[in-house]
Design a protein around this motif. Structure first.
Motif, PDB file in Angstrom:
ATOM      1  N   VAL A  36     -51.969  33.456  81.549  1.00 52.40           N
ATOM      2  CA  VAL A  36     -53.190  34.072  82.082  1.00 52.40           C
ATOM      3  C   VAL A  36     -53.201  35.692  81.579  1.00 52.40           C
ATOM      4  O   VAL A  36     -54.331  35.910  80.720  1.00 52.40           O
ATOM      5  CB  VAL A  36     -53.509  34.075  83.549  1.00 52.40           C
ATOM      6  CG1 VAL A  36     -55.066  35.022  83.750  1.00 52.40           C
ATOM      7  CG2 VAL A  36     -53.620  32.650  83.932  1.00 52.40           C
ATOM      8  N   GLU A  37     -51.915  36.256  81.735  1.00 50.34           N
ATOM      9  CA  GLU A  37     -51.789  37.542  81.021  1.00 50.34           C
ATOM     10  C   GLU A  37     -52.000  37.803  79.760  1.00 50.34           C
ATOM     11  O   GLU A  37     -52.480  38.606  79.098  1.00 50.34           O
ATOM     12  CB  GLU A  37     -50.770  38.150  81.828  1.00 50.34           C
ATOM     13  CG  GLU A  37     -50.656  38.151  83.255  1.00 50.34           C
ATOM     14  CD  GLU A  37     -50.357  37.021  84.124  1.00 50.34           C
ATOM     15  OE1 GLU A  37     -49.803  36.205  83.481  1.00 50.34           O
ATOM     16  OE2 GLU A  37     -50.382  37.187  85.318  1.00 50.34           O
ATOM     17  N   VAL A  50     -54.796  40.081  77.476  1.00 40.81           N
ATOM     18  CA  VAL A  50     -54.166  40.954  76.713  1.00 40.81           C
ATOM     19  C   VAL A  50     -54.815  40.657  75.234  1.00 40.81           C
ATOM     20  O   VAL A  50     -55.298  41.765  74.685  1.00 40.81           O
ATOM     21  CB  VAL A  50     -52.722  41.087  76.501  1.00 40.81           C
ATOM     22  CG1 VAL A  50     -52.434  42.014  75.410  1.00 40.81           C
ATOM     23  CG2 VAL A  50     -52.092  41.744  77.893  1.00 40.81           C
ATOM     24  N   THR A  51     -54.911  39.631  74.948  1.00 41.36           N
ATOM     25  CA  THR A  51     -55.734  39.306  73.573  1.00 41.36           C
ATOM     26  C   THR A  51     -57.014  39.343  73.791  1.00 41.36           C
ATOM     27  O   THR A  51     -57.379  40.183  72.755  1.00 41.36           O
ATOM     28  CB  THR A  51     -55.239  37.689  73.241  1.00 41.36           C
ATOM     29  OG1 THR A  51     -53.891  37.367  73.208  1.00 41.36           O
ATOM     30  CG2 THR A  51     -55.907  37.190  71.915  1.00 41.36           C
ATOM     31  N   ALA A  91     -42.823  38.735  81.868  1.00 39.19           N
ATOM     32  CA  ALA A  91     -43.972  39.700  81.631  1.00 39.19           C
ATOM     33  C   ALA A  91     -43.798  41.043  80.864  1.00 39.19           C
ATOM     34  O   ALA A  91     -42.940  41.568  80.446  1.00 39.19           O
ATOM     35  CB  ALA A  91     -44.334  40.283  82.825  1.00 39.19           C
ATOM     36  N   SER A  92     -44.818  40.983  80.048  1.00 38.62           N
ATOM     37  CA  SER A  92     -44.972  42.191  79.181  1.00 38.62           C
ATOM     38  C   SER A  92     -46.523  42.801  79.257  1.00 38.62           C
ATOM     39  O   SER A  92     -47.453  42.247  78.803  1.00 38.62           O
ATOM     40  CB  SER A  92     -44.579  42.047  77.733  1.00 38.62           C
ATOM     41  OG  SER A  92     -44.701  43.076  77.021  1.00 38.62           O
ATOM     42  N   ILE A  93     -46.829  44.138  79.929  1.00 39.38           N
ATOM     43  CA  ILE A  93     -47.950  44.415  79.919  1.00 39.38           C
ATOM     44  C   ILE A  93     -48.039  45.740  78.793  1.00 39.38           C
ATOM     45  O   ILE A  93     -47.286  46.430  78.707  1.00 39.38           O
ATOM     46  CB  ILE A  93     -48.055  45.425  81.375  1.00 39.38           C
ATOM     47  CG1 ILE A  93     -47.920  44.455  82.449  1.00 39.38           C
ATOM     48  CG2 ILE A  93     -49.599  45.896  81.715  1.00 39.38           C
ATOM     49  CD1 ILE A  93     -48.554  43.101  82.433  1.00 39.38           C
ATOM     50  N   VAL A  94     -49.015  45.438  77.912  1.00 35.45           N
ATOM     51  CA  VAL A  94     -49.139  46.422  76.988  1.00 35.45           C
ATOM     52  C   VAL A  94     -50.735  46.831  77.007  1.00 35.45           C
ATOM     53  O   VAL A  94     -51.602  46.111  77.382  1.00 35.45           O
ATOM     54  CB  VAL A  94     -49.199  45.650  75.677  1.00 35.45           C
ATOM     55  CG1 VAL A  94     -50.051  44.691  75.334  1.00 35.45           C
ATOM     56  CG2 VAL A  94     -48.831  46.666  74.406  1.00 35.45           C
ATOM     57  N   HIS A  95     -50.846  48.185  76.671  1.00 32.19           N
ATOM     58  CA  HIS A  95     -52.178  48.766  76.645  1.00 32.19           C
ATOM     59  C   HIS A  95     -52.627  48.875  75.053  1.00 32.19           C
ATOM     60  O   HIS A  95     -51.822  49.159  74.184  1.00 32.19           O
ATOM     61  CB  HIS A  95     -52.057  50.428  77.207  1.00 32.19           C
ATOM     62  CG  HIS A  95     -53.401  50.792  77.767  1.00 32.19           C
ATOM     63  ND1 HIS A  95     -54.304  51.263  76.609  1.00 32.19           N
ATOM     64  CD2 HIS A  95     -54.256  50.668  78.613  1.00 32.19           C
ATOM     65  CE1 HIS A  95     -55.444  51.724  77.131  1.00 32.19           C
ATOM     66  NE2 HIS A  95     -55.433  51.518  78.238  1.00 32.19           N
ATOM     67  N   PRO A  96     -53.940  48.797  74.912  1.00 23.39           N
ATOM     68  CA  PRO A  96     -54.226  48.758  73.590  1.00 23.39           C
ATOM     69  C   PRO A  96     -54.001  50.097  72.671  1.00 23.39           C
ATOM     70  O   PRO A  96     -53.735  50.285  71.576  1.00 23.39           O
ATOM     71  CB  PRO A  96     -55.934  48.641  73.641  1.00 23.39           C
ATOM     72  CG  PRO A  96     -56.000  47.635  74.738  1.00 23.39           C
ATOM     73  CD  PRO A  96     -54.815  48.089  75.747  1.00 23.39           C
TER      74      PRO A  96
END
Length: 120
Positions: free
Chosen positions: A109-110, A114-115, A74-79
C-alpha cells in the motif's frame, strides 16, 4: 538592525560525484534495462533502498542516487528528495525504484501511495 530586515542564508547546493559504474548498453531502451542497472547498484542489500536513476534526452544514464534507505520492510521517501537529484543533475527523465529484501515483489500500500505522490 531594524525590525524590517531579516538575514537570508546564502548556500551553494552541489551534486558530488561519489564514483561510477559500468553497465551493458548505452541507453535505457526498455524498463528491464533500468531495472538491471538499479539491481546492480543496490546489490543484495538487507534494507529497502529507494533509488533515483537520472537520464539525459537520449535516455543515457547520467546520475544515480540512493535517496532513502529504509528498514527491512519499509522505505519512506519524500518527493523533494527525489526531485532534488533530478534537478541538480539536469535530467530529462527519471526512473525511480526500490528493492524488496524479502524477495516478495508485490507492491505494498505504501509503495502505491509513494508512486501516486511522485506522479502528482
Amino acid at each position: 538592525m531594524s525590525e524590517s530586515k531579516k538575514r537570508i542564508t546564502l548556500v551553494d547546493v552541489v551534486l558530488e560525484r561519489k564514483g561510477s559504474m559500468l553497465f551493458e548498453g548505452r541507453r535505457v531502451k526498455v524498463p528491464n534495462d533500468a531495472a538491471n542497472i538499479i539491481r546492480d547498484f543496490i546489490g543484495d542489500s538487507d534494507r529497502e533502498k529507494f533509488v533515483v536513476l537520472c537520464l539525459n534526452v537520449k535516455n543515457e544514464p547520467t546520475a544515480m542516487q540512493v535517496v532513502h534507505t529504509g528498514s527491512l520492510n519499509a522505505s519512506i521517501v519524500h518527493p523533494r528528495d527525489v526531485f532534488k537529484v533530478v534537478v541538480l543533475s539536469n535530467s530529462a527523465s527519471v526512473v525511480v525504484a526500490h528493492n524488496h529484501p524479502s524477495g516478495n515483489p508485490t507492491a505494498s500500500v505504501e509503495d502505491i501511495q509513494v508512486t501516486k505522490r511522485l506522479c502528482q
